[in-house]
Design an enzyme around this catalytic site. Sequence first.
Site, PDB file in Angstrom:
ATOM      1  N   ASP A  19       0.840  -1.193   0.000  1.00  0.00           N
ATOM      2  CA  ASP A  19       0.000   0.000   0.000  1.00  0.00           C
ATOM      3  C   ASP A  19       0.876   1.245   0.000  1.00  0.00           C
ATOM      4  O   ASP A  19       1.644   1.462   0.933  1.00  0.00           O
ATOM      5  CB  ASP A  19      -0.885  -0.023   1.259  1.00  0.00           C
ATOM      6  CG  ASP A  19      -1.878   1.121   1.272  1.00  0.00           C
ATOM      7  OD1 ASP A  19      -2.923   0.991   0.615  1.00  0.00           O
ATOM      8  OD2 ASP A  19      -1.612   2.143   1.938  1.00  0.00           O
ATOM      9  N   TYR A  24       2.819   9.735   0.929  1.00  0.00           N
ATOM     10  CA  TYR A  24       3.768   9.029   1.809  1.00  0.00           C
ATOM     11  C   TYR A  24       5.194   9.105   1.256  1.00  0.00           C
ATOM     12  O   TYR A  24       6.143   8.704   1.938  1.00  0.00           O
ATOM     13  CB  TYR A  24       3.428   7.536   1.948  1.00  0.00           C
ATOM     14  CG  TYR A  24       2.034   7.177   2.385  1.00  0.00           C
ATOM     15  CD1 TYR A  24       1.254   8.037   3.140  1.00  0.00           C
ATOM     16  CD2 TYR A  24       1.490   5.936   2.060  1.00  0.00           C
ATOM     17  CE1 TYR A  24      -0.023   7.693   3.520  1.00  0.00           C
ATOM     18  CE2 TYR A  24       0.217   5.576   2.441  1.00  0.00           C
ATOM     19  CZ  TYR A  24      -0.548   6.454   3.170  1.00  0.00           C
ATOM     20  OH  TYR A  24      -1.808   6.095   3.546  1.00  0.00           O
ATOM     21  N   LYS A  49      -2.517   6.133  -4.124  1.00  0.00           N
ATOM     22  CA  LYS A  49      -3.654   7.023  -3.857  1.00  0.00           C
ATOM     23  C   LYS A  49      -3.353   8.429  -4.370  1.00  0.00           C
ATOM     24  O   LYS A  49      -2.212   8.900  -4.230  1.00  0.00           O
ATOM     25  CB  LYS A  49      -3.927   7.114  -2.342  1.00  0.00           C
ATOM     26  CG  LYS A  49      -3.937   5.773  -1.648  1.00  0.00           C
ATOM     27  CD  LYS A  49      -4.241   5.881  -0.162  1.00  0.00           C
ATOM     28  CE  LYS A  49      -3.964   4.563   0.529  1.00  0.00           C
ATOM     29  NZ  LYS A  49      -2.576   4.413   1.003  1.00  0.00           N
ATOM     30  N   HIS A  82      -7.545   9.532  -1.949  1.00  0.00           N
ATOM     31  CA  HIS A  82      -7.026   9.384  -0.582  1.00  0.00           C
ATOM     32  C   HIS A  82      -8.008   9.877   0.493  1.00  0.00           C
ATOM     33  O   HIS A  82      -8.207   9.223   1.513  1.00  0.00           O
ATOM     34  CB  HIS A  82      -5.687  10.130  -0.459  1.00  0.00           C
ATOM     35  CG  HIS A  82      -4.793   9.579   0.602  1.00  0.00           C
ATOM     36  ND1 HIS A  82      -3.437   9.489   0.472  1.00  0.00           N
ATOM     37  CD2 HIS A  82      -5.070   9.077   1.829  1.00  0.00           C
ATOM     38  CE1 HIS A  82      -2.913   8.968   1.576  1.00  0.00           C
ATOM     39  NE2 HIS A  82      -3.891   8.714   2.408  1.00  0.00           N
TER      40      HIS A  82
END
Length: 249
Positions: A19, A24, A49, A82
């Site tokens: 993921d 991130y 995302k 997201h």
Amino acid sequence: MNPVSAIKHAAEVGYRHFDTATVYKNEPILAQALKETGLAREDLFITSKVWNDMQGYDKTKQAFEETLQKLKTDYLDLYLIHWYMEDESVKGSWQALEELYKTGKVKAIGVSNFSINQLEKMKGYAEIMPMVVQVETHPYFPQDELRNYLVKENIQHESWGPIGQGRSDLLSEPILVALAEKYDKSPAQIVLRWHIERGSVIIPKSVHPGRITENSALFDFELTAGDMQAIKEINTETRYGRDPENTGY
Ligand SMILES: NC(=O)c1ccc[n+]([C@@H]2O[C@H](COP(=O)([O-])OP(=O)(O)OC[C@H]3O[C@@H](n4cnc5c(N)ncnc54)[C@H](OP(=O)(O)O)[C@@H]3O)[C@@H](O)[C@H]2O)c1
């Protein structure tokens, strides 16, 4: 353990689902680590995302291409919006995701951090409804109402923060400690098995090799209906992330 080594260890012990998200900044790291594993692309399940500042039709298309480049792949297994922002930007992003799905550049599309109300609104403009909804879920915040809704709508529930993100005393809960002793497992494994019994997809995170291995050793025991009921009792309706209904991001 550095992130590349952690991912390589996860792959060695059998993880295939990874993921990521643009926000991130872990897409390039995953690409590097997976390349070093030598695993074939078709044996992997990769999620990313679109972040909030890239919502809307054109920006989401652009964000997706950037994500493919960073992940060094030509398709994603799952692409998610997201966070819910506001109707217009979600509408444009969702149209972009639907098109990406139809061209085969994404195998499945979905959303993260959407409420029932926000999912219901999508019915007004979505040609394809989300296939996956990724939301904060753990025994302190089991998301029973949303989970029942997702089952009814035939949407896969995916749990983020499945062991409570290390932000509480969840893993010291007496019932989880007792069940860990009963099954010769750790409290984290009991919680992760609880998600599996409920039919949720889980994406636990750790940078420690022992825990990475531990978090995947979940398939040699089952929780009983009584165990599940006992875990239900510790629900405090405490979320550690933001409420999607509070759109002031
Ligand atoms: N869609 C979203 O908005 C959203 C939000 C948050 C997260 N996510 C996704 O969900 C994934 C998991 O969520 P998360 O990292 O927030 O929370 P989590 O997986 O519930 O918890 C991670 C924390 O638990 C610790 N931990 C891991 N395994 C353990 C074990 N066996 N025993 C004891 N402690 C353990 C980790 O520490 P160590 O690393 O030190 O082991 C870390 O502090 C993320 O990696 C991300 O991909 C999505």
